[in-house]
Design a protein around this motif. Sequence first.
Motif, PDB file in Angstrom:
ATOM      1  N   ALA A  86      51.878 -48.363  26.247  1.00  0.00           N
ATOM      2  CA  ALA A  86      50.828 -47.915  25.340  1.00  0.00           C
ATOM      3  C   ALA A  86      50.546 -49.005  24.301  1.00  0.00           C
ATOM      4  O   ALA A  86      51.463 -49.638  23.790  1.00  0.00           O
ATOM      5  N   VAL A 125      39.502 -49.553  18.707  1.00  0.00           N
ATOM      6  CA  VAL A 125      39.388 -48.505  19.727  1.00  0.00           C
ATOM      7  C   VAL A 125      38.847 -49.094  21.023  1.00  0.00           C
ATOM      8  O   VAL A 125      39.267 -48.714  22.126  1.00  0.00           O
ATOM      9  N   ARG A 130      45.747 -46.752  22.092  1.00  0.00           N
ATOM     10  CA  ARG A 130      45.947 -45.313  21.928  1.00  0.00           C
ATOM     11  C   ARG A 130      46.391 -44.966  20.514  1.00  0.00           C
ATOM     12  O   ARG A 130      46.381 -43.808  20.118  1.00  0.00           O
ATOM     13  N   ARG A 131      46.788 -45.986  19.769  1.00  0.00           N
ATOM     14  CA  ARG A 131      47.204 -45.792  18.375  1.00  0.00           C
ATOM     15  C   ARG A 131      46.558 -46.891  17.550  1.00  0.00           C
ATOM     16  O   ARG A 131      46.645 -48.073  17.906  1.00  0.00           O
ATOM     17  N   LEU A 186      37.300 -39.360  18.233  1.00  0.00           N
ATOM     18  CA  LEU A 186      38.560 -40.080  18.006  1.00  0.00           C
ATOM     19  C   LEU A 186      39.784 -39.206  18.249  1.00  0.00           C
ATOM     20  O   LEU A 186      40.905 -39.620  17.955  1.00  0.00           O
ATOM     21  N   ARG A 187      39.596 -38.020  18.800  1.00  0.00           N
ATOM     22  CA  ARG A 187      40.722 -37.090  18.922  1.00  0.00           C
ATOM     23  C   ARG A 187      41.825 -37.593  19.854  1.00  0.00           C
ATOM     24  O   ARG A 187      42.980 -37.157  19.743  1.00  0.00           O
ATOM     25  N   ASP A 188      41.498 -38.498  20.781  1.00  0.00           N
ATOM     26  CA  ASP A 188      42.516 -39.019  21.691  1.00  0.00           C
ATOM     27  C   ASP A 188      43.201 -40.271  21.148  1.00  0.00           C
ATOM     28  O   ASP A 188      44.033 -40.875  21.835  1.00  0.00           O
ATOM     29  N   VAL A 189      42.833 -40.667  19.935  1.00  0.00           N
ATOM     30  CA  VAL A 189      43.442 -41.836  19.298  1.00  0.00           C
ATOM     31  C   VAL A 189      44.330 -41.370  18.147  1.00  0.00           C
ATOM     32  O   VAL A 189      43.912 -40.560  17.327  1.00  0.00           O
ATOM     33  N   ASP A 190      45.553 -41.854  18.129  1.00  0.00           N
ATOM     34  CA  ASP A 190      46.453 -41.560  17.011  1.00  0.00           C
ATOM     35  C   ASP A 190      46.073 -42.502  15.873  1.00  0.00           C
ATOM     36  O   ASP A 190      46.449 -43.677  15.864  1.00  0.00           O
TER      37      ASP A 190
END
Length: 394
Positions: A86, A125, A130-131, A186-190
């Motif tokens: 990741a 992004v 992912r973060r 952006l919900r899938d990005v920490d």
Amino acid sequence: MRVLIAPDGFGGTLTAPEAAGALRDGWLRAAPGDDLRTCPLSDGGPGFLETLRASLGGGLVAVTVRSPLGEPVPAALLLVEGADGARTAYVESSHAVGLPLVPPGRRDPTRTTSYGVGELIRAAVGTGARRVVVGLGGSATNDGGAGMLAALGVGAPDGVLTRGGGGLGGVTADDLVALADVRAGLRDVDLVAATDVDVPLLGLHGASAGFAPQKGATPEQAQELERALGHFAHAAVGALADVVRPDLLAGARTASPVTRLTAQPGAGAAGGLGFGLALLGARLVPGSALVADAVDLTRRIADVDLVVTGEGTFDWQSLHGKVVAAVAERALGVAVPTIVVAGQVTVGRRELAAAGITAAYAVAEGPGEVAAALADPAGTLARRAERVARTWSR
């Protein structure tokens, strides 16, 4: 004697590695037999990427973004691959909104914009990370992250959100209609905001009253910014509606959504960028603690007899999430004394003791010495460290 030298940067005159080197050189003049280890640190402000890269590795990606004045400036992302494959992207907001990007004669936080930070996040992004961790601190802006939101697709690219903190009193619901969709995207990005201070958005120690004067605001402008940020906060939280409304059946706090977001520690960081990131669902964490974990600071402290830390000005802000407070807290936990060497010291003995700091020493103790320190920051810091070492070294 084993000594760990772990400073932050010195307010635009020395980077953290330069400050660590000067402290080390001065100390060795007085105590050449001591075992000195250096560990430059950051609180999320200037030097955030450099400090993390030294410990985590990774690669830099060059990008070009808007400055606080809307002019193109170079910036970078740090991409780090985890053991699980990741990817984490680290962003230093000061690359886009740092105070040195604005000449002293043009500093006006009622007009400067955080648009470039949104461009940095968009680029991060776009790498597939992912973060995304955004370091906050050292900004020339006071727009609550409004410009950043505009760069991510909220409102018109040249609308009221891009015109600085002074115009936020005129924000309407139409300007924020896309906020919920951008947050959902952006919900899938920490998303993590690494804040340099733990202050709220509004109030006596908030973004406007506490920090806008340092960015060029007059007292009248600071009051104007406070009112404008308050209006913007209500409008932005209203645009998110049920997304940030407390769930009373689940036992959530009964405070209003506006209060919960504006009062959380770090919301006022970087001219309210902490609040703007919270609107996007970001977690707000102390930047100094995040960096300390990355460099394994507690382990390093436990292996020495003394810790020396420092920064440009050791004042009330230093005890609200800055590097000095983070170092002292970790040193206290393993019973190692901490001393501070700073450009200037305005913290009293009672506050020092409460923070777990044994002593603090100023490089400049009067107006004449301030001028000398600015003329030769590394040399004057080294000379002060030499005198301190005579007191502390065995």
